[in-house]
Scaffold this active site. Structure first.
Site, PDB file in Angstrom:
ATOM      1  N   HIS A  21       0.828  -1.212   0.000  1.00 58.62           N
ATOM      2  CA  HIS A  21       0.000   0.000   0.000  1.00 58.62           C
ATOM      3  C   HIS A  21       0.854   1.251   0.000  1.00 58.62           C
ATOM      4  O   HIS A  21       0.561   2.219  -0.683  1.00 58.62           O
ATOM      5  CB  HIS A  21      -0.935  -0.001   1.213  1.00 58.62           C
ATOM      6  CG  HIS A  21      -2.250  -0.640   0.927  1.00 58.62           C
ATOM      7  ND1 HIS A  21      -2.403  -1.993   0.848  1.00 58.62           N
ATOM      8  CD2 HIS A  21      -3.474  -0.101   0.664  1.00 58.62           C
ATOM      9  CE1 HIS A  21      -3.668  -2.277   0.565  1.00 58.62           C
ATOM     10  NE2 HIS A  21      -4.340  -1.139   0.448  1.00 58.62           N
TER      11      HIS A  21
ATOM     12  N   LYS B 284     -10.520  -7.838   7.317  1.00 54.50           N
ATOM     13  CA  LYS B 284     -11.249  -8.146   8.544  1.00 54.50           C
ATOM     14  C   LYS B 284     -11.025  -7.007   9.516  1.00 54.50           C
ATOM     15  O   LYS B 284      -9.960  -6.386   9.509  1.00 54.50           O
ATOM     16  CB  LYS B 284     -10.784  -9.483   9.139  1.00 54.50           C
ATOM     17  CG  LYS B 284      -9.321  -9.445   9.583  1.00 54.50           C
ATOM     18  CD  LYS B 284      -8.956 -10.586  10.506  1.00 54.50           C
ATOM     19  CE  LYS B 284      -7.465 -10.681  10.742  1.00 54.50           C
ATOM     20  NZ  LYS B 284      -7.035 -10.359  12.090  1.00 54.50           N
TER      21      LYS B 284
HETATM   22  S1  SF4 Z   1      -6.596 -16.235  12.953  1.00 50.07           S
HETATM   23 FE1  SF4 Z   1      -5.047 -15.316  14.260  1.00 50.07          FE
HETATM   24  S2  SF4 Z   1      -3.169 -15.498  13.158  1.00 50.07           S
HETATM   25 FE2  SF4 Z   1      -4.809 -15.780  11.709  1.00 50.07          FE
HETATM   26  S3  SF4 Z   1      -5.222 -13.755  10.837  1.00 50.07           S
HETATM   27 FE3  SF4 Z   1      -6.576 -14.030  12.585  1.00 50.07          FE
HETATM   28  S4  SF4 Z   1      -5.478 -13.122  14.303  1.00 50.07           S
HETATM   29 FE4  SF4 Z   1      -3.992 -13.467  12.674  1.00 50.07          FE
END
Ligand code: SF4
Lengths: 182, 279
Positions: free
Chosen positions: A36, A101
């Site tokens: 980015h 996310k």
């Molecule tokens: S599951 Fe855990 S290690 Fe995997 S992206 Fe999410 S926070 Fe990061």
């Protein structure tokens, strides 16, 4: 389930509402923190980006290495707020969708409303499962960044959920409000 | 006296790096299954279904369950009657990490804090050593992803705040973390010690099996209260609003200075990875 294929037009974007389940088929691009920074540096210098950003969708992911015979390793979303400093600039340049996310900052949400863009979440950590919807991967820029290189990904039925739509609605706020026990 | 050759440690580290990243603990898988039953919203149920499927694929294919295969944290409990021979312990651990991350096709995620240049082999590992009595050596590998690690906080509370301040801080931390650490999560916390001691014990608390409570009844009660309050926030798996944000809360405590009340909170995502071997 709404089925979409990038590049995304304003009509498609406006039909997507916070909470909608969406299935992506087609081409998306990957970029994380370091990429980015480089993309925005290019925009600052008035240079071309390594892919056409008009209507494009960027997936915030740094996959694990592919094993022999695999298209890609595990490939779940990374946390999006780290891209907040750059996202409004890319949205202004024509970016229409982001997949990651976690919650976005106000500047990003405002940019999405103003310029009609949408933020989607994939299931964080469901990386081995998500990899099954990725059909083809090609590094198109910044190979030196390793997992952070920019990749062109062809996906089929990649399932995501709309978090922020063009009205400014936020599924994280709406959902948590609904289920909170005071 | 017992002699252990460091090459054994290297080979074990290599194996545990791969196992931890591809084979999710039974206690976590069981907690997903129970949560699927309990979860109220269809979106929340769908998350648990996906996670069960993901864990199964990872195990069957020996693929990492998450692309972020983490910072390799190594807990060592070394008996004081153990003699380590054959070379450097630290180097053998790092070599094990190097081989494990290469051979297991795990992502290399460690970089220089300023230039951000990747070390390209996931080293150096963070090694936390305790010297204990006896002639055994216990090795635990606990890779931790950046998304959930970024939610960690250490704070120095005022002793007058007491339990209320402790509980409020942990609940608030979960509220702020929201969807970022990939809920469902396990919340680890340590009350007391010094700030660095608390940070280590909060992380160690994550190694406890889900479904176990702290043997100290006072802490066990606080774990229950915290779990209810945290899940009442309504954040839910993936933060889209549902019932189960935390699968468990694990507390530890340690004596602290008369002037202090340190608290460390370490949230672990559902990819709660740790494997151990005792020599
Ligand atoms: S599951 Fe855990 S290690 Fe995997 S992206 Fe999410 S926070 Fe990061």
């Amino acid at each position: 389930m709404k089925k979409v294929t990038p590049p995304l037009t304003d009509d498609v974007i406006e039909d997507l509402k916070a909470g909608d389940q969406v299935s992506f088929t087609g081409v998306i691009y990957t970029a994380r923190d370091a990429a980015h920074k480089r993309l925005v540096d290019l925009l600052d210098k008035g240079e071309d980006l390594p892919f056409d950003i008009n209507g494009a969708v960027i997936y915030y992911v740094g996959p694990s290495p592919a094993k022999p015979g695999q298209v890609v390793g595990s490939a779940g979303p990374t946390t999006s707020y780290r891209m907040d400093a750059y996202a409004p600039r890319l949205i202004k340049a024509g970016l229409k969708g982001m997949i990651g996310k976690g919650k976005r900052g106000k500047d990003v949400v405002d940019a999405m409303v103003r310029r009609k863009a949408v933020y989607f979440a994939a299931i964080g950590g469901a990386a081995a499962l998500i990899a099954r919807s990725i059909r083809k991967v090609e590094i198109i820029a910044y190979e030196d960044l390793g997992p952070e290189a920019v990749r062109r990904m062809e996906v089929e039925d990649f399932r995501v959920v709309v978090i922020n739509d063009t009205s400014g609605a936020d599924l994280y706020d709406i959902g948590q409000e609904k289920y909170r026990i005071a | 006296m017992r002699t252990i050759d460091v090459s054994e440690i290297r080979d074990t580290v290599r194996m545990l790096c791969i196992d931890a990243n591809t084979d999710l603990g039974e206690d976590v898988v069981r907690a997903f299954g129970e949560s699927l039953e309990k979860e109220e919203s269809p979106a929340g149920k769908a998350v648990f279904e996906a996670l069960l499927q993901n864990a199964k694929i990872a195990r069957e294919e020996k693929s990492p369950m998450c692309q972020d295969t983490g910072f390799t944290v190594v807990f060592l409990e070394v008996g004081q009657d153990v003699v380590l021979s054959g070379g450097s312990l630290v180097e053998s651990i790092n070599e094990g990490v190097r081989q494990g991350y290469r051979d297991g096709f795990l992502r290399k995620s460690i970089c220089d804090p300023f230039t951000r240049a990747n070390t390209k082999d996931n080293t150096p590992a963070v090694i936390i050593t305790d010297i204990v009595e006896g002639d055994k050596l216990k090795l635990t590998i606990a890779p931790k992803g950046g998304g959930s690690e970024n939610m960690t906080r250490v704070t120095m509370l005022t002793p007058s705040g007491g339990k209320k301040a402790i509980i409020d801080f942990i609940v608030q931390r979960c509220q702020e973390a929201g969807s970022n650490p990939c809920p469902p999560v396990i919340v680890g916390a340590c009350i007391g010690g010094t700030p660095e001691k608390a940070a280590i014990l909060a992380k160690k608390a994550l190694l406890r099996k889900i479904g176990t409570t702290n043997p100290d009844p006072e802490l066990a009660e606080m774990e229950m209260e915290l779990l209810t309050r945290i899940n009442n926030l309504g954040i839910g798996p993936q933060g889209m609003g549902c019932r189960i944000f935390a699968l468990a809360v694990h507390l530890e405590k340690h004596p602290c200075h008369i002037a202090s009340l340190p608290l460390a909170v370490n949230i672990c995502c559902h990819a709660s990875r740790h494997k151990e071997v005792e020599f």
